[in-house]
Design a protein around this motif. Structure first.
Motif, mmCIF file in Angstrom:
data_model
loop_
_atom_site.group_PDB
_atom_site.id
_atom_site.type_symbol
_atom_site.label_atom_id
_atom_site.label_comp_id
_atom_site.label_asym_id
_atom_site.label_seq_id
_atom_site.Cartn_x
_atom_site.Cartn_y
_atom_site.Cartn_z
ATOM 1 N N ASN A 34 -2.651 7.757 -4.803
ATOM 2 C CA ASN A 34 -1.668 7.152 -4.545
ATOM 3 C C ASN A 34 -1.336 6.394 -2.791
ATOM 4 O OD1 ASN A 34 -1.670 5.758 -7.112
ATOM 5 N ND2 ASN A 34 0.445 8.155 -7.211
ATOM 6 N N LYS A 35 -2.215 7.750 -1.998
ATOM 7 C CA LYS A 35 -2.008 7.398 -0.108
ATOM 8 C C LYS A 35 -3.050 7.094 0.397
ATOM 9 C CE LYS A 35 2.583 8.571 -0.481
ATOM 10 N NZ LYS A 35 3.047 7.659 -1.532
ATOM 11 N N LEU A 67 -0.509 7.095 5.154
ATOM 12 C CA LEU A 67 -1.977 6.941 4.220
ATOM 13 C C LEU A 67 -2.417 7.332 5.393
ATOM 14 C CD1 LEU A 67 -0.066 3.316 3.005
ATOM 15 C CD2 LEU A 67 0.092 5.457 2.053
ATOM 16 N N ASP A 112 -5.439 1.450 -4.169
ATOM 17 C CA ASP A 112 -5.128 0.132 -3.196
ATOM 18 C C ASP A 112 -6.430 -0.533 -2.618
ATOM 19 O OD1 ASP A 112 -2.404 -0.495 -3.791
ATOM 20 O OD2 ASP A 112 -1.794 0.859 -2.187
ATOM 21 N N LYS A 157 1.774 2.680 8.910
ATOM 22 C CA LYS A 157 1.768 3.025 7.707
ATOM 23 C C LYS A 157 1.210 4.758 8.099
ATOM 24 C CE LYS A 157 4.748 2.058 3.361
ATOM 25 N NZ LYS A 157 4.075 0.936 2.236
ATOM 26 N N PHE A 190 0.934 -1.250 -0.072
ATOM 27 C CA PHE A 190 0.246 -0.539 0.252
ATOM 28 C C PHE A 190 1.202 1.424 0.057
ATOM 29 C CE2 PHE A 190 -3.084 -2.389 2.303
ATOM 30 C CZ PHE A 190 -3.617 -3.487 1.540
ATOM 31 N N GLY A 191 0.364 1.762 -0.637
ATOM 32 C CA GLY A 191 0.997 3.110 -0.572
ATOM 33 C C GLY A 191 2.073 4.099 -1.498
ATOM 34 N N GLU A 192 2.509 2.527 -2.496
ATOM 35 C CA GLU A 192 3.358 2.397 -2.880
ATOM 36 C C GLU A 192 3.675 2.795 -4.580
ATOM 37 O OE1 GLU A 192 6.329 -0.666 -1.122
ATOM 38 O OE2 GLU A 192 5.741 -1.422 -2.521
ATOM 39 N N GLY A 193 2.060 3.297 -4.583
ATOM 40 C CA GLY A 193 1.572 3.720 -6.272
ATOM 41 C C GLY A 193 1.385 2.833 -7.618
#
Ligand SMILES: Cc1ncc(C[n+]2csc(CCOP(=O)(O)OP(=O)(O)O)c2C)c(N)n1
Ligand code: SF4
Lengths: 386, 277
Positions: free
Chosen positions: B47-48, B91, B68, B88, A229-232
């Motif tokens: 993306n976040k 996010l 995601d 994370k 997650f969060g890596e694009g």
């Protein structure tokens, strides 16, 4: 700076530790930076030790509301990019089963420690047992393969916990440390090697651009590279039967067959690389003990005593319980007149031994009550069948 | 020849997942639409953003949004999201799920995440029943309502979700119906901008399964009920924010700030790491 943190994560030197504490240190040395758990005897000291150590290496400890939440959070943290672990005992392990299946299906690398106590139910909280060895393989619903390692000492709790993380990352599979109260609570010498000597494996990352990435498209080794997650990469994962894009395809028998077969094959086809056993006096052994965990220590004593008395005994200690070390058992069984399988249960792994030993007679030596076998008990069984 | 232009919101959806599974007249599409509008208006970095769902009709939302996303087991999206958020914290983690998923099987995770004030954002589609499994009673089914498992009328008192969320410690709590699209979008924008555990209940029509049994044959009839019964009572006592056939209390009920779990956690980790330097 990173080097400093890494050094702090590996307490190189000679220590006096319980199995639980060695397991916690092994996890940290392997790069685990997320632990979610719920207290339960005899696994609690893993959580307690991690609660004190984790923040010092910049990692996270959280006590969740139950074991279901713990394993769910571990899968979440794994997908967010951290190496993650939980530790429990029988009752908590039972609660985790549904989400262990989720970890299998979504190929979430993680480590689950089950410090076995006597069951069923709340059973014998402070005494050892080996009654979950089938649950670790078959506990969740559906068809799958996992990896389970069974340490026999505090030193192995350290070493094999590192190994468990490495295998989990390598094969994207939940990997289990399956041990017992006696190993967990016995204090022993543990040697932690220098940082440079600790081999750490990290999950394979995608090297294609996000537009080309298919999160469940395996490489030749049957393991897909893992974006987090969060890596694009903006991917989808689900516990439903899914295609290589991660999209639910629950009605497509071909897609489901391909997926489930691969989940099994990535472990089955690599079994030779994964499996570890220890052999003692096997070369000319006519009567064989197959044992694991704390019982294997008594078994070694029994084998030595038998040798002293001229009985050609040998020990095959299973370090990997799953995948089952079939080839090693077949090989050892070929020259043996009899195999005895002492276990702290009514007879569980003995069935696997029987399954592969084929023509060699196999004798269970079950033991309940909450104490490991004594060397004498195993020796008596060896003598009877020699 | 007509020029084909891409819909401005196409980038928010996974085309490969269409058509969606939802019945016509279902409220889930309205919720998804409001969510996407909020993302667009705030220009959220896709993306976040992580969207997590449990199991149920609305649980498919995670797969439809092109970020995601993870579709967990039934009841566990909040526990999963907790792991993501702590691992994370940068996010944005949003849970979109059903009333049964979040408050029956997953009730324990909801109250504990709210108590800890973990900065995850929860949007609950409350359709008064279990849609996906064919319309059984759940923790929000009104008294006397007819479902497949309460064929003689429900005798269990339903949860008041906004009251529960407020009592457990949520820092932003609101309720709207799918009729209140503007207010809902505004609320989702706030939810995305708050730091702490935030919760929106969206009263949503399930005409196919719930409505049919309770004298509301179509989505339109259910929306008609929402129109007639809704009363806005913002920042009033959540204990009194009831949902009955005559009255659906909507509004924003809690909007406060307090330190989040991840703030406290990361501050503590920094302190401990500093001490040993
Ligand atoms: C452990 C478990 N128990 C039961 C189910 C079956 N199940 C699937 S969806 C669902 C209810 C969903 O209801 P809700 O969360 O209200 O969502 P909706 O379908 O109404 O949108 C149930 C009970 C399941 N998937 N897993
Ligand atoms: S069953 Fe109800 S909640 Fe599910 S898609 Fe149909 S209308 Fe919507």
């Amino acid at each position: 700076m990173l080097k400093v943190a890494e050094k702090k994560a590996v307490l190189s030197g000679v220590h006096f530790m319980s199995g639980d504490i060695a397991c916690a240190e092994g996890a940290i040395a392997a790069g685990c930076r997320f632990f979610a758990g719920y207290p339960i005897t005899p696994a609690t000291e893993i959580a307690e030790h991690i609660a004190s150590r984790m923040p010092k290496v910049g990692g996270i400890y959280i006590q969740m509301e139950d074991e279901i939440a713990s394993i769910a959070a571990v899968i979440g943290a794994s997908y967010a990019g951290l190496k993650a672990m939980t530790a429990t005992s029988g009752p908590g392990f039972s609660l985790m089963q549904e989400n262990i299946g989720l970890a299998v299906m979504t190929e979430a690398p993680c480590v689950i420690v089950d410090v076995m106590r006597g069951g069923p139910s709340t059973g014998q909280p402070t005494l050892p047992g080996q009654q979950d060895v089938m649950q670790v393989k078959w506990g969740s619903h559906g068809d799958y393969e996992i990896i389970a390692l069974a340490p026999s000492s505090a030193q192995e709790m350290f070493n094999l916990t590192i190994e468990a993380f490495n295998l989990a990352e390598r094969y994207r599979v939940p990997t289990f440390i399956i041990t017992d109260e006696a190993v967990a609570h016995t204090w022993e010498k543990v040697v932690i090697p220098p940082l440079e000597e600790i081999k750490v494996v990290n999950r394979k990352k995608p090297d294609m651009p996000p537009s080309k990435y298919m999160p469940f498209m395996p490489d030749d080794d049957l393991v897909p590279p893992m974006a987090c997650f969060g890596e694009g990469y903006r991917f989808h994962a689900t516990g439903l039967a899914h295609d290589e894009y991660g999209y639910p395809r629950t009605q497509d028998s071909e897609v489901q067959t391909r997926l489930v077969r691969r989940l099994c094959d990535k472990i089955r086809k690599n079994a030779d690389k994964i499996v570890r056993v220890e052999k003692a006096f096997l070369d000319d052994a006519e009567v064989l003990v197959v044992a694991y965990g704390i019982v294997a220590r008594a078994a070694l004593g029994a084998v030595k005593k038998a040798r002293d008395q001229g009985i050609k005994a040998g020990l095959l200690r299973l370090i990997t319980l799953w995948p089952f070390p079939e080839k090693h058992v077949v090989e050892a069984a070929a020259n043996a007149k009899a195999i005895i399988v002492p276990e702290m249960n009514c007879g569980q792994m003995v069935r696997e031994v029987e399954r592969v030993a084929k023509t060699t007679p196999v004798y269970p030596v079950p033991k309940l009550g909450g104490a490991p076998h004594t060397p004498l008990e195993i020796f008596e069984a060896l003598r009877r069948h020699s | 020849m007509a020029k084909i232009v891409e819909h401005p919101f196409a980038k928010y959806l996974r085309a490969a997942m269409m058509p969606h599974i939802w019945c016509s007249g279902c409220g889930n599409g309205i919720i998804l639409n409001a969510f996407i509008h909020a993302l667009d208006e705030l220009q959220i970095d896709l993306n976040k953003l992580v969207v997590v769902s449990g199991i149920g009709c609305i649980g498919r939302a995670a797969g439809y949004i092109n970020v995601d996303s993870f579709h967990t087991t039934h009841g566990r999206p909040i526990a999963f999201a907790t792991g993501v958020k702590l691992a994370k914290p940068e996010l944005e983690v949003v849970v979109i799920s059903g009333d049964g998923d979040l408050f029956s099987i997953g009730g324990n995770h909801f109250i504990h995440a709210a108590r800890r004030n973990i900065g995850i954002k929860v949007i609950c589609a409350n359709n008064f029943n279990y849609g996906m499994t064919g319309g059984q009673a759940g923790p929000t089914t009104p008294l006397e309502a007819l479902t497949t498992t309460t064929p003689y009328g429900n005798i269990e008192h339903p949860f008041n979700l906004v009251h529960l969320a407020a009592a457990a410690g949520a820092t932003y709590v609101a309720r709207w119906t799918t009729l209140h699209v503007r207010m809902l979008t505004m609320s989702i924008k706030k939810l995305l901008q708050r730091r702490g555990f935030s919760f929106i209940e969206v009263v949503s029509p399930c005409p196919e399964i719930y409505g049919r049994r309770n004298k509301m044959q179509s989505g339109l009839e259910m929306m008609e009920w929402f129109r007639k019964a809704s009363v806005t009572a913002s920042f009033s006592d959540t204990a009194k924010a009831e949902i009955t056939p005559e009255k659906i209390v909507v509004g924003e009920f809690v909007d406060i700030e307090k330190p989040t779990y991840e703030q406290l956690l990361y501050t503590k980790i920094a302190q401990i790491m500093n001490v040993q330097k």
